[in-house]
Design an enzyme around this catalytic site. Structure first.
Site, short mmCIF file in Angstrom:
data_model
loop_
_atom_site.label_atom_id
_atom_site.label_comp_id
_atom_site.label_asym_id
_atom_site.label_seq_id
_atom_site.Cartn_x
_atom_site.Cartn_y
_atom_site.Cartn_z
N ASP A 155 -17.93 -0.77 -10.06
CA ASP A 155 -17.79 -2.13 -10.58
C ASP A 155 -16.89 -2.96 -9.67
OD1 ASP A 155 -18.18 -4.12 -12.48
OD2 ASP A 155 -17.68 -2.83 -14.17
N ASP A 211 -23.52 -9.56 -16.65
CA ASP A 211 -23.93 -8.63 -17.71
C ASP A 211 -25.03 -9.30 -18.53
OD1 ASP A 211 -21.68 -7.50 -16.65
OD2 ASP A 211 -20.77 -7.00 -18.58
C1 GAL Z 1 -18.75 -4.93 -16.28
C2 GAL Z 1 -20.11 -4.39 -15.88
C3 GAL Z 1 -20.75 -3.76 -17.08
C4 GAL Z 1 -19.84 -2.64 -17.60
C5 GAL Z 1 -18.44 -3.16 -17.87
C6 GAL Z 1 -17.47 -2.06 -18.20
O1 GAL Z 1 -18.12 -5.50 -15.18
O2 GAL Z 1 -20.89 -5.45 -15.38
O3 GAL Z 1 -22.03 -3.28 -16.76
O4 GAL Z 1 -19.81 -1.63 -16.63
O5 GAL Z 1 -17.93 -3.87 -16.75
O6 GAL Z 1 -16.17 -2.49 -18.36
#
Ligand code: GAL
Length: 406
Positions: A155, A211
């Site tokens: 991430d 997301d």
């Molecule tokens: C976001 C990511 C999500 C999930 C989340 C977890 O940045 O896009 O898919 O992994 O973090 O904290």
């Protein structure tokens, strides 16, 4: 039909800049888009995100038939890691993973014929404040390899938004994973379409948008995917985020129709198929959606071409659209989608079929009704679609061509 990817003219220069020291991404994985389960929308950071739930999910992936359909990765998302030992080694949250490592879970998942994925972040901390990989790439890659990890999502929270810095940091983890000698599918999560031209030099998939979260987010990511198709191909895929369905708690994020529409669109867009709804508490309809072999076959088509819009406009604005994907056997997958608020007739006519180089008569099959349709004699097909996710999924080919559908 050209299968080579076209890259932006800047790409070779950027590649040279970020390639030191580099071994390239040569893990041989993701020749077709990856399939599996991801814990994020299902369990998030709840207490249920723990080893015993994940073992039950592994069991259920097998019992439900999903594993045999190709859903081979069981991927943990955020909230599994707790801290680092004095020597820097990662420690899993012992309240969730009693051994303090992911090795016992990896052994169990492997004993079921599945593969285990985990999650990190290129910053000091993940989005949920757990330890990130910054300055620990080599040690973490070695730790993952020792535990038996097969897939890593990285991430971008708490990290620089500068493009070159991001490429450098992802390059570090790519090289660290390569150096372990263990094939680990590497999934970049930087939420931006500017990763696409560089994506295949860094990882096996790269997130191109935010997301997805809900139906509107799904539509937004579909619009971002359109136009990025030249960057996708065997070994590296544009990633429009996770598949949404009901959570284990029972909370529904989208309607069953929208879950099916998203699955259809992800197949035509050659996107990773990662179920991020409940596997333990999945409705029969959702299971039927994710189990449609003909749709999965489109997703996993060996030609590896991402589909594109051939009719309509931005889906996020609520319109009628047709998307098409060329397939290895010369046929095309076509998704007719209504993202608007009213019932709609969507017609693919001469111009729409013509851009695909198709001429009448066409043989057609409906992949959700799972039946052959009457041949299209005059190069036109109209789908009457309900609002907010109504769709038809066709596979078409010149009717003179002799070929089997499945
Ligand atoms: C976001 C990511 C999500 C999930 C989340 C977890 O940045 O896009 O898919 O992994 O973090 O904290």
């Amino acid at each position: 039909m050209a299968t080579a990817r076209t890259r932006a003219p800047l790409a070779p220069l950027l590649t040279a800049l970020v390639a030191l020291p580099a071994f390239g991404l040569d893990n041989g994985l993701a020749r077709v888009p990856q399939m599996g389960y991801n814990s994020w929308y299902d369990l998030e950071c709840s207490d249920a995100m723990n080893e015993s739930t994940l073992r039950r999910i592994a069991d259920r992936l097998v019992e439900s038939g999903l594993k045999d359909l190709g859903y081979q990765y069981l991927n943990l998302d955020d909230c599994w890691a707790k801290s680092r030992r004095g020597d820097g080694t990662l420690v899993a949250d012992e309240a969730k993973f009693p051994d303090g490592t992911l090795k016992p879970l990896a052994d169990y998942v492997h004993s079921k014929g599945l593969l285990l994925g985990t999650y990190t972040d290129r910053g000091e901390q993940t989005c949920a404040g757990r330890p990130g990989a910054a300055r620990h790439e080599e040690l973490d890659a070695k730790t993952y390899a020792a535990w038996g990890i097969d897939y890593l999502k990285e991430d971008s929270c708490n990290a620089s938004g500068d493009h070159l810095t991001a490429f450098m940091e992802y390059g570090k983890m790519r090289d660290a994973l390569n150096a372990t000698g263990r094939p680990v599918l590497f999934s970049l999560c930087g939420w931006k379409s500017w990763y696409a031209p560089m994506g295949s030099t860094l990882g096996n998939s790269w997130r191109i948008g935010p997301d997805d979260n809900n139906w509107q987010g799904v539509l937004q990511n579909i619009d971002i995917m359109n136009g990025l198709e030249t960057y996708a191909g065997p070994g590296g895929w544009n990633d429009p985020c996770l598949l949404l369905s009901k959570k284990t708690t029972g909370e529904a994020i989208m309607t069953e129709l929208q879950t099916r529409a998203q699955f259809s669109m992800w197949a035509v867009l050659a996107a990773p198929l990662l179920i991020s709804g409940s596997v333990l508490n999945m409705s029969a309809e959702t299971l039927a959606t994710y189990s449609n072999k003909e749709v999965i076959q489109v997703s996993q088509d060996p030609l590896g071409r991402q589909g594109r819009r051939v009719l309509g406009g931005p889906v996020a604005e609520g319109t009628g659209n047709v998307f098409a994907r060329p397939l290895a056997d010369g046929s095309f997958a076509l998704v007719f989608l209504n993202s608007g608020k009213e019932e709609l007739n969507v017609t693919c006519g001469k111009e729409c079929f013509g851009t695909l180089g198709l001429s009448a008569p066409l043989a057609a099959r409906d992949l959700w009704a799972q039946q052959r349709l009457p041949d299209l004699q005059d190069l036109s097909f109209t789908a009457l679609l309900p609002p907010a996710g109504g769709h038809r999924f066709l596979r078409v080919r010149k009717s003179a061509d002799q070929m089997t559908w499945i």
